[in-house]
Enzyme design. Structure first.
Site, PDB file in Angstrom:
ATOM      1  N   ARG A  40      -3.676   3.152   3.914  1.00 24.75           N
ATOM      2  CA  ARG A  40      -2.714   2.708   3.053  1.00 24.75           C
ATOM      3  C   ARG A  40      -1.505   2.190   4.050  1.00 24.75           C
ATOM      4  O   ARG A  40      -0.490   1.714   3.285  1.00 24.75           O
ATOM      5  CB  ARG A  40      -2.242   3.901   2.199  1.00 24.75           C
ATOM      6  CG  ARG A  40      -3.419   4.340   1.398  1.00 24.75           C
ATOM      7  CD  ARG A  40      -2.861   5.765   0.553  1.00 24.75           C
ATOM      8  NE  ARG A  40      -1.914   5.018  -0.592  1.00 24.75           N
ATOM      9  CZ  ARG A  40      -2.475   4.861  -1.921  1.00 24.75           C
ATOM     10  NH1 ARG A  40      -3.753   4.823  -2.338  1.00 24.75           N
ATOM     11  NH2 ARG A  40      -1.658   4.387  -2.587  1.00 24.75           N
ATOM     12  N   GLY A  89       0.777  -1.210  -0.008  1.00 28.79           N
ATOM     13  CA  GLY A  89       0.163   0.107   0.061  1.00 28.79           C
ATOM     14  C   GLY A  89       0.975   1.280   0.035  1.00 28.79           C
ATOM     15  O   GLY A  89       1.385   1.584  -0.929  1.00 28.79           O
ATOM     16  N   CYS A  90       1.109   1.796   1.082  1.00 27.23           N
ATOM     17  CA  CYS A  90       1.922   2.786   1.294  1.00 27.23           C
ATOM     18  C   CYS A  90       1.282   4.333   0.863  1.00 27.23           C
ATOM     19  O   CYS A  90       0.520   4.343   0.070  1.00 27.23           O
ATOM     20  CB  CYS A  90       3.345   2.860   0.750  1.00 27.23           C
ATOM     21  SG  CYS A  90       4.332   1.868   1.494  1.00 27.23           S
ATOM     22  N   ALA A  91       1.473   5.447   1.408  1.00 26.82           N
ATOM     23  CA  ALA A  91       1.042   6.634   1.442  1.00 26.82           C
ATOM     24  C   ALA A  91       2.081   7.679   1.322  1.00 26.82           C
ATOM     25  O   ALA A  91       2.961   7.491   2.197  1.00 26.82           O
ATOM     26  CB  ALA A  91      -0.062   7.116   2.015  1.00 26.82           C
TER      27      ALA A  91
END
Lengths: 380, 239
Positions: free
Chosen positions: A57, A28-30
């Site tokens: 995220r 995910g990650c943001a």
């Protein structure tokens, strides 16, 4: 690369701390960032709040921020932010540093005890100037000397990590959700002309304090959403030039690549972007602008080992500006918006609307298309 | 019913939405995911920015968004309608197998990726502006229409459209002089019967967003279809 896995939004799950190869988590990650082209200051509260709508995220295994222009009173000194496993390590590291730097200030980085952030290491900062006699003796520039010192500590000094080493900037990172990390580090008390942020959802590597983003060297900082499938090829190449990948995660190699291409090789930001997110040969072949075609052919030929494959959206921070970039296939989302002198970048428009509800000109750059925003001359 | 989404977790928002009897107007939306996922019989209006996978698995409901939408709009949608009065992010209509998506503005990368059709299930996506690269990647069925309205000098579609396309149909409102298609598809100028088919969907687009259909249809259209019903026939074994 399976594109069908990219739009898969898993629920938060509890994960044991396992090392690379033992665990695989869908990614995910943001990321988010803001910059004032006028160089006007913003507190770190806005960028902390920008991470809230993107909460899912991340999975709580890493959050971090970089702020530029935050140390005006020490702007001529390198701000070394460090993690130590214990007091004794700090003491021995300080002895090492004092042989090489004049330390004008040394202090614990202020934090706030909150239930969401636990098990913190010893977190310290030093404002320091390298001793001219030392780096002149080694025939190194001041910056090269600082970069090598960072590499030396991170490689050789067990339990000590330099996680920020630029002038008039600093990174703040931890294991936790980014919105909690911002509160933990009291970011509302800092004022910067640009900020970047990251919420981590580690995919291949452990979630630990040193592995949270941003990854920095000198004043370069990188926040990254994605994973690098060319990591080892990139790492092997960049380690030939004195860089050491020590943080058990792929993103740090991007920071070193940018330092190498821009500071050491003298490429422009745009050229460096064309190296790491190079167009396909077929796209270069089809270019009608012959100078542009020649330039891309040259860059791909010169630096083939620095092409970064796999999905990424990154924001590169540096003194006076930001650069946003997607991988050439654009396997990650990233949007940009603006309002007056401010430019906003984020994985999701929702984050931009949180920072500025009336943001205008929201657009998504194409894969491999760098967006460079600089503070106007003399304003930082 | 009016539903204020401010600071609501996506799960709470969707649970509340499911309990609403009749139409629903969501306000102050800011990134909540999966809005109206799988819903079948309501009209839902979203004010603010809906999060990723808006209308995923949608099964007959109608969603209207009065702003931009993010990634994966109508992911695996089965039936219903999604109308976006702005732009949409990447991978819109991903694996959609029924229903219609109308976007007033531009679409990001990979719009219509792996769209598919079966008998009466014929998904349709109309993009009013331009589309990013990999439009209709692995398209297996259904119809993708890009109008390029307001595109000016910008190409109607980015790089590598129709990569892996092996079913369905694509209409681009352009002569596509500068667009490079892969070898397994055929691009040709739309015929009269193509335009008759197109008119049904374009007229709905024009009604929704206030365009003049005659003006929109007065430009040349290019139709892209795959060459064979089994494009991978020779790839592994001859069968």
């Amino acid at each position: 690369m399976n594109v069908f896995a990219l739009f898969y939004f898993p629920e938060r799950q509890d994960i044991d701390m396992k090392m690379e190869g033992q665990v695989r988590i869908p990614s995910g990650c943001a990321i988010a960032a803001v910059i004032s082209r006028d160089g006007s200051k913003m507190s770190g509260e806005m960028i902390t709040n920008a991470m809230r709508p993107m909460h899912d995220r991340s999975n709580g295994l890493g959050g971090g921020f970089a702020g530029y222009g935050i140390y005006p009173e020490y702007k001529d000194f390198y701000a070394l932010h460090m993690f130590f496993d214990e007091r004794a390590t700090r003491k021995s590291c300080e002895t090492f540093l004092k042989e090489r730097f004049e330390i004008v200030k040394s202090e614990r980085i202020p934090t706030r005890k909150i239930p969401a952030i636990t098990d913190e290491p010893v977190i310290w900062r030093y404002f320091a100037a390298p001793l001219k006699s030392v780096f002149a003796d080694l025939q190194l520039t001041e910056e090269e000397f600082v970069a090598r010192t960072v590499m030396k500590i991170n490689t050789e000094m067990k339990g000590a990590y330099v996680f920020s080493s630029g002038k008039n900037m600093g990174t703040f990172k931890a294991v936790g959700f980014p919105e909690d990390v911002g509160i933990f580090y009291k970011l509302e008390e800092y004022e910067g002309y640009s900020w970047t942020a990251h919420g981590r959802y580690p995919t291949n590597t452990p979630g630990w304090w040193g592995g949270a983003h941003p990854f920095t060297l000198l004043d370069w900082s990188v926040v990254h959403n994605g994973e690098i499938s060319s990591y080892d090829a990139n790492r092997r190449f960049i380690e030939m030039f004195g860089y050491k990948c020590t943080l058990q995660t792929d993103t740090e190699v991007i920071t070193y690549i940018m330092d190498y291409l821009i500071r050491v090789q003298g490429l422009t930001l745009g050229e460096a972007a064309s190296v790491i997110a190079a167009p396909f040969w077929s796209t270069i072949e089809g270019k009608t602008d012959l100078d542009d075609k020649r330039k891309h052919t040259y860059l791909r030929t010169m630096f083939p080992s620095l092409l970064i494959t796999g999905p990424f959206s990154i924001v590169l921070g540096f003194n006076g500006g930001l650069m946003a970039l997607n991988d050439r296939l654009k396997l990650r989302s990233m949007v940009i918006g603006e309002k007056d002198d401010r430019v906003f970048i984020a994985s999701e428009e929702a984050a931009i609307r949180t920072m500025e509800p009336n943001a205008e000109n929201i657009w998504a750059p194409a894969g491999g298309e760098p967006v460079i925003i600089k503070v106007k001359d003399g304003a930082f | 019913m009016l539903l204020n989404a401010k600071n609501l977790n996506y799960r709470v928002l969707n649970e509340t939405l499911r309990k609403v009897d009749g139409d629903c107007n969501i306000i102050e939306c800011c990134g909540q995911r999966y809005i109206a996922a799988g819903m079948s019989d309501q009209n839902i209006t979203v004010n603010g920015i809906p999060g990723n996978a808006l209308g995923a698995y949608l099964n007959g409901a109608t969603i209207t968004v009065n702003a931009n939408a993010q990634e994966a709009v109508g992911d695996t949608m089965n039936a219903g309608k999604i109308v976006v009065h702005g732009n949409i992010g990447d991978a819109a209509g991903y694996a959609m197998r029924g229903g219609r998506i109308f976007v007033k503005g531009n679409a990001g990368y990979r719009a219509g990726i792996h769209m598919k059709a079966y008998k009466e299930k014929q998904p349709v996506m109309v993009i009013g502006g331009t589309a990013g690269s990999f439009l209709g990647e692995y398209q297996a069925g259904g119809i993708i229409i890009v109008l390029g309205l307001g595109a000016k000098e910008k190409e109607i579609v980015g790089f590598f459209p129709c990569t892996g396309m092996h079913g369905g149909k694509m209409f681009l409102r352009s002569d596509c002089r500068n667009v490079r298609f892969p070898s397994q598809v055929t691009a040709r100028t739309a015929t009269k019967s193509d335009l008759e088919e197109l008119e049904v969907y374009v007229s709905e687009y024009c009604d929704l967003f206030g365009y003049d259909i005659h003006e929109v249809l007065s430009s040349p259209f290019t139709v892209i279809t795959p060459d064979s019903k089994s494009p991978y026939k020779q790839m592994y074994v001859a069968n």
